[in-house]
Write an enzyme that holds these catalytic residues in place. Structure first.
Site, mmCIF file in Angstrom:
data_model
loop_
_atom_site.group_PDB
_atom_site.id
_atom_site.type_symbol
_atom_site.label_atom_id
_atom_site.label_comp_id
_atom_site.label_asym_id
_atom_site.label_seq_id
_atom_site.Cartn_x
_atom_site.Cartn_y
_atom_site.Cartn_z
ATOM 1 N N GLY A 197 59.377 37.529 58.452
ATOM 2 C CA GLY A 197 57.624 36.927 58.793
ATOM 3 C C GLY A 197 56.095 37.679 58.711
ATOM 4 O O GLY A 197 56.325 37.992 57.456
ATOM 5 N N ILE A 230 68.103 38.157 67.443
ATOM 6 C CA ILE A 230 67.917 38.986 68.693
ATOM 7 C C ILE A 230 68.544 38.982 70.077
ATOM 8 O O ILE A 230 68.221 39.637 70.994
ATOM 9 C CB ILE A 230 66.538 40.478 68.682
ATOM 10 C CG1 ILE A 230 65.309 39.305 68.918
ATOM 11 C CG2 ILE A 230 66.741 40.444 67.538
ATOM 12 C CD1 ILE A 230 64.072 39.724 68.891
ATOM 13 N N ALA A 271 59.587 37.838 67.040
ATOM 14 C CA ALA A 271 59.159 37.150 67.596
ATOM 15 C C ALA A 271 58.704 35.689 67.433
ATOM 16 O O ALA A 271 59.125 35.158 66.795
ATOM 17 C CB ALA A 271 58.023 37.521 68.037
ATOM 18 N N THR A 326 50.560 42.346 72.035
ATOM 19 C CA THR A 326 49.236 41.745 72.015
ATOM 20 C C THR A 326 48.491 41.940 73.382
ATOM 21 O O THR A 326 48.702 42.424 74.204
ATOM 22 C CB THR A 326 49.909 39.770 72.208
ATOM 23 O OG1 THR A 326 48.719 39.182 72.117
ATOM 24 C CG2 THR A 326 50.521 40.179 73.168
ATOM 25 N N ASP A 327 46.712 41.733 72.711
ATOM 26 C CA ASP A 327 46.059 41.440 73.270
ATOM 27 C C ASP A 327 46.138 40.823 74.586
ATOM 28 O O ASP A 327 45.169 40.888 75.416
ATOM 29 C CB ASP A 327 44.970 41.388 72.463
ATOM 30 C CG ASP A 327 44.923 40.262 71.475
ATOM 31 O OD1 ASP A 327 45.844 39.816 71.182
ATOM 32 O OD2 ASP A 327 44.300 39.086 71.630
ATOM 33 N N TYR A 347 53.141 33.458 76.752
ATOM 34 C CA TYR A 347 53.463 33.825 75.713
ATOM 35 C C TYR A 347 53.268 35.186 76.006
ATOM 36 O O TYR A 347 53.785 36.063 75.650
ATOM 37 C CB TYR A 347 52.186 33.605 74.124
ATOM 38 C CG TYR A 347 52.500 34.796 73.047
ATOM 39 C CD1 TYR A 347 53.020 35.152 72.180
ATOM 40 C CD2 TYR A 347 51.515 35.845 72.475
ATOM 41 C CE1 TYR A 347 53.365 35.434 71.344
ATOM 42 C CE2 TYR A 347 50.951 36.316 72.103
ATOM 43 C CZ TYR A 347 52.229 36.267 70.771
ATOM 44 O OH TYR A 347 52.228 37.278 70.164
ATOM 45 N N LYS A 369 55.560 38.143 76.547
ATOM 46 C CA LYS A 369 56.122 39.959 75.222
ATOM 47 C C LYS A 369 55.468 40.823 76.470
ATOM 48 O O LYS A 369 56.144 42.425 76.428
ATOM 49 C CB LYS A 369 54.250 39.757 74.475
ATOM 50 C CG LYS A 369 54.410 38.900 73.591
ATOM 51 C CD LYS A 369 55.179 39.273 71.846
ATOM 52 C CE LYS A 369 55.369 40.252 71.942
ATOM 53 N NZ LYS A 369 55.853 40.321 70.428
HETATM 54 N N1 NAP Z 1 49.801 36.962 64.710
HETATM 55 C C1 NAP Z 1 49.178 37.781 65.252
HETATM 56 O O1 NAP Z 1 47.935 36.709 65.422
HETATM 57 C C2 NAP Z 1 49.875 38.583 66.227
HETATM 58 C C3 NAP Z 1 48.310 38.941 67.256
HETATM 59 C C4 NAP Z 1 49.701 39.931 68.051
HETATM 60 C C5 NAP Z 1 50.217 40.373 68.362
HETATM 61 N N2 NAP Z 1 51.493 39.469 67.712
HETATM 62 C C6 NAP Z 1 52.784 40.132 66.934
HETATM 63 O O2 NAP Z 1 52.916 41.312 66.204
HETATM 64 C C7 NAP Z 1 54.429 40.591 65.936
HETATM 65 C C8 NAP Z 1 54.038 39.879 64.553
HETATM 66 O O3 NAP Z 1 53.767 38.691 64.384
HETATM 67 P P1 NAP Z 1 53.691 38.555 63.750
HETATM 68 O O4 NAP Z 1 52.251 37.214 63.351
HETATM 69 O O5 NAP Z 1 54.318 39.018 62.141
HETATM 70 O O6 NAP Z 1 54.920 36.839 63.364
HETATM 71 P P2 NAP Z 1 56.091 36.199 62.599
HETATM 72 O O7 NAP Z 1 54.815 35.708 61.425
HETATM 73 O O8 NAP Z 1 56.383 34.380 63.541
HETATM 74 O O9 NAP Z 1 57.200 35.974 62.655
HETATM 75 C C9 NAP Z 1 58.528 36.209 63.289
HETATM 76 C C10 NAP Z 1 59.311 36.283 62.840
HETATM 77 O O10 NAP Z 1 60.365 36.747 63.704
HETATM 78 C C11 NAP Z 1 61.914 35.714 63.527
HETATM 79 N N3 NAP Z 1 62.419 35.293 64.853
HETATM 80 C C12 NAP Z 1 62.156 34.694 65.935
HETATM 81 N N4 NAP Z 1 62.897 34.412 66.605
HETATM 82 C C13 NAP Z 1 64.194 35.322 66.158
HETATM 83 C C14 NAP Z 1 65.148 35.811 66.952
HETATM 84 N N5 NAP Z 1 65.856 35.540 67.852
HETATM 85 N N6 NAP Z 1 65.849 37.286 65.999
HETATM 86 C C15 NAP Z 1 65.116 37.298 64.906
HETATM 87 N N7 NAP Z 1 64.202 37.173 64.124
HETATM 88 C C16 NAP Z 1 63.631 36.326 65.356
HETATM 89 C C17 NAP Z 1 61.329 35.065 62.884
HETATM 90 O O11 NAP Z 1 62.125 33.979 62.379
HETATM 91 P P3 NAP Z 1 62.087 32.380 61.773
HETATM 92 O O12 NAP Z 1 60.353 31.844 62.081
HETATM 93 O O13 NAP Z 1 62.366 32.386 60.324
HETATM 94 O O14 NAP Z 1 62.784 31.558 62.522
HETATM 95 C C18 NAP Z 1 59.821 34.938 61.796
HETATM 96 O O15 NAP Z 1 60.205 35.610 60.343
HETATM 97 C C19 NAP Z 1 55.432 40.171 66.856
HETATM 98 O O16 NAP Z 1 55.603 40.991 67.643
HETATM 99 C C20 NAP Z 1 53.728 39.092 67.749
HETATM 100 O O17 NAP Z 1 54.359 38.892 69.005
HETATM 101 C C21 NAP Z 1 51.157 38.422 66.275
#
Ligand code: NAP
Length: 285
Positions: free
Chosen positions: A12, A39, A62, A103-104, A127, A131
Site C-alpha cells: 500500500g 487479516i 486497511a 485517522t482524523d 470508514y 477505524k
Molecule cells: N491515505 C490517507 O490519506 C490516510 C489518512 C488517514 C489514515 N490513513 C490510514 O493509514 C494507513 C495506511 O493507508 P494507505 O493510504 O497506505 O492505504 P492503502 O494504500 O489503501 O493500502 C492498504 C493496503 O492494505 C491491503 N489490504 C486490504 N485488505 C487487506 C486484508 N484483508 N489483508 C491484508 N491486506 C489487506 C491492501 O491491499 P490491496 O489493495 O492489494 O487489496 C493495500 O495494500 C491505513 O490504516 C489508513 O486507514 C490513511
C-alpha cells in the site's frame, strides 16, 4: 531497527514507504502483501505471523475507500475492525508489539481548535466508524505498552493515487481547477510518518499519538501550495463541499494536535508546506 518486523500491507502507500526505509537500512523485515496474509481470517493470520515470530507487527493494511465504505460497510468493518482485532490477538499470543494507523475521521470535525488524543470521538462516516472500532479492539486486547496507534490524515507518498499527484495531473490538463475550501486538515508526507514511527519504536514510546505534519489548511490551500511549489500556472477556484457532493460526509475541521508526539520525539514536527516541498523535490519535479 534490528528487531524482527512483520510489515502488513507492504504494497500500500504507507507500506511501500516503510519498504523504502527498511531496504535502505539493516532491518529484519518480513513484508506481507494481501497475497501473503488476509487479516480478516484469524487462523491464517496467526499461522503466518507464528512462522515469522515478529517482535513488532506494523499494520499498514486497511480498507481505505472512504466513499465506497458507505455502501460496502460490511467489508470496511471486516478489515478495519475485525482484521485489526485479529492482529491484536495475534500480537498478544506472540508477545509482539503492534503498530497501527488510524485517522482524523474518528472525530466529528466540529472543533476548529483541533483534537488532542483523548478528545471525544464521533465519526461522521462509515470508514471513520470502522477505524474507530479497530482502535477499540486494540485497546481491549492489548495493554498500552504493547501498542502504538498513530492517528494520521491527508497522506501523500510515492505510490498510487494521492491528492498531490492528482493536482499535478490536473494542472497539466486544465486551465482552471476547483478545490474545496471548507474542509481543514493537515497534509502529511508518508516519509515523515514512517520516521516518527521508527523513532517512537526506538524510544519504546507506546500508546496513541496524533501524527500529522504541523499546521493546517484547506484542500484549496493545499492545492495552491502544490501549484506554487511546482511552478504550475493554473487558476485555482475555491468551492464549498456542497458543490462537490461525495457519498461519505467529511469532517469540516480535521486538525490533529501533535503535542504528544513532539514531546515524545523531542524534536519539532515539520510543517506541512516544508514536507510538501521535500516531497515535490523527491519526485523530481
Ligand atoms: N491515505 C490517507 O490519506 C490516510 C489518512 C488517514 C489514515 N490513513 C490510514 O493509514 C494507513 C495506511 O493507508 P494507505 O493510504 O497506505 O492505504 P492503502 O494504500 O489503501 O493500502 C492498504 C493496503 O492494505 C491491503 N489490504 C486490504 N485488505 C487487506 C486484508 N484483508 N489483508 C491484508 N491486506 C489487506 C491492501 O491491499 P490491496 O489493495 O492489494 O487489496 C493495500 O495494500 C491505513 O490504516 C489508513 O486507514 C490513511
Amino acid at each position: 531497527m534490528n528487531r524482527k518486523i512483520a510489515l502488513i500491507g507492504a504494497n500500500g502507500m504507507l507500506g511501500t514507504e516503510f519498504m523504502y526505509k527498511f531496504q535502505a537500512g539493516n532491518s529484519k523485515v518480513a513484508p506481507l502483501t494481501d497475497r501473503d496474509i488476509d487479516i480478516t481470517d484469524y487462523e491464517y493470520t496467526l499461522e503466518v505471523l507464528t512462522q515469522i515470530k515478529p517482535e513488532i507487527i506494523i499494520n499498514c493494511a486497511a480498507y481505505t475507500a472512504v466513499d465506497q465504505a458507505e455502501q460496502d460497510m460490511e467489508m470496511a468493518f471486516k478489515v478495519n475492525a475485525l482484521g485489526v482485532k485479529h492482529l491484536a490477538q495475534s500480537a498478544d499470543k506472540l508477545h509482539s508489539h503492534l503498530v497501527h494507523y488510524s485517522t482524523d475521521y474518528v472525530f466529528p470535525g466540529t472543533n476548529a481548535d483541533g483534537y488532542l488524543e483523548d478528545a471525544e470521538t464521533a465519526p461522521v462516516n462509515q470508514y471513520g466508524a470502522s477505524k474507530l472500532q479497530g482502535e477499540q479492539e486494540i485497546a481491549k486486547t492489548l495493554a498500552p505498552h504493547q501498542y502504538i496507534i498513530m492517528r494520521t490524515a491527508w497522506l501523500y507518498g510515492n505510490l498510487g493515487k494521492n491528492f498531490v499527484r492528482t493536482m499535478l495531473r490536473l494542472a497539466d490538463t486544465m486551465d482552471v481547477v476547483k478545490v474545496v475550501n471548507d474542509q481543514i486538515g493537515s497534509p502529511t508526507h508518508t516519509k515523515d510518518l514512517v520516521q516518527w514511527t521508527t523513532d517512537l519504536l526506538k524510544l519504546s514510546a507506546y500508546g496513541t499519538f496524533h501524527s500529522v505534519n504541523s499546521g493546517s489548511g484547506s484542500w484549496y490551500d493545499f492545492a495552491k501550495e502544490i501549484f506554487r511549489l511546482a511552478g504550475k500556472k493554473v487558476e485555482t477556484v475555491a468551492v464549498t463541499s456542497r458543490e462537490f457532493p461525495t457519498p461519505a460526509k467529511r469532517p469540516a475541521f480535521s486538525i490533529l494536535i501533535n503535542k504528544k508526539l513532539e514531546k515524545a520525539l523531542n524534536y519539532p514536527i515539520k510543517k506541512w508546506p516544508e514536507a510538501l516541498s521535500e516531497y515535490l523535490h523527491s519526485i523530481k519535479l
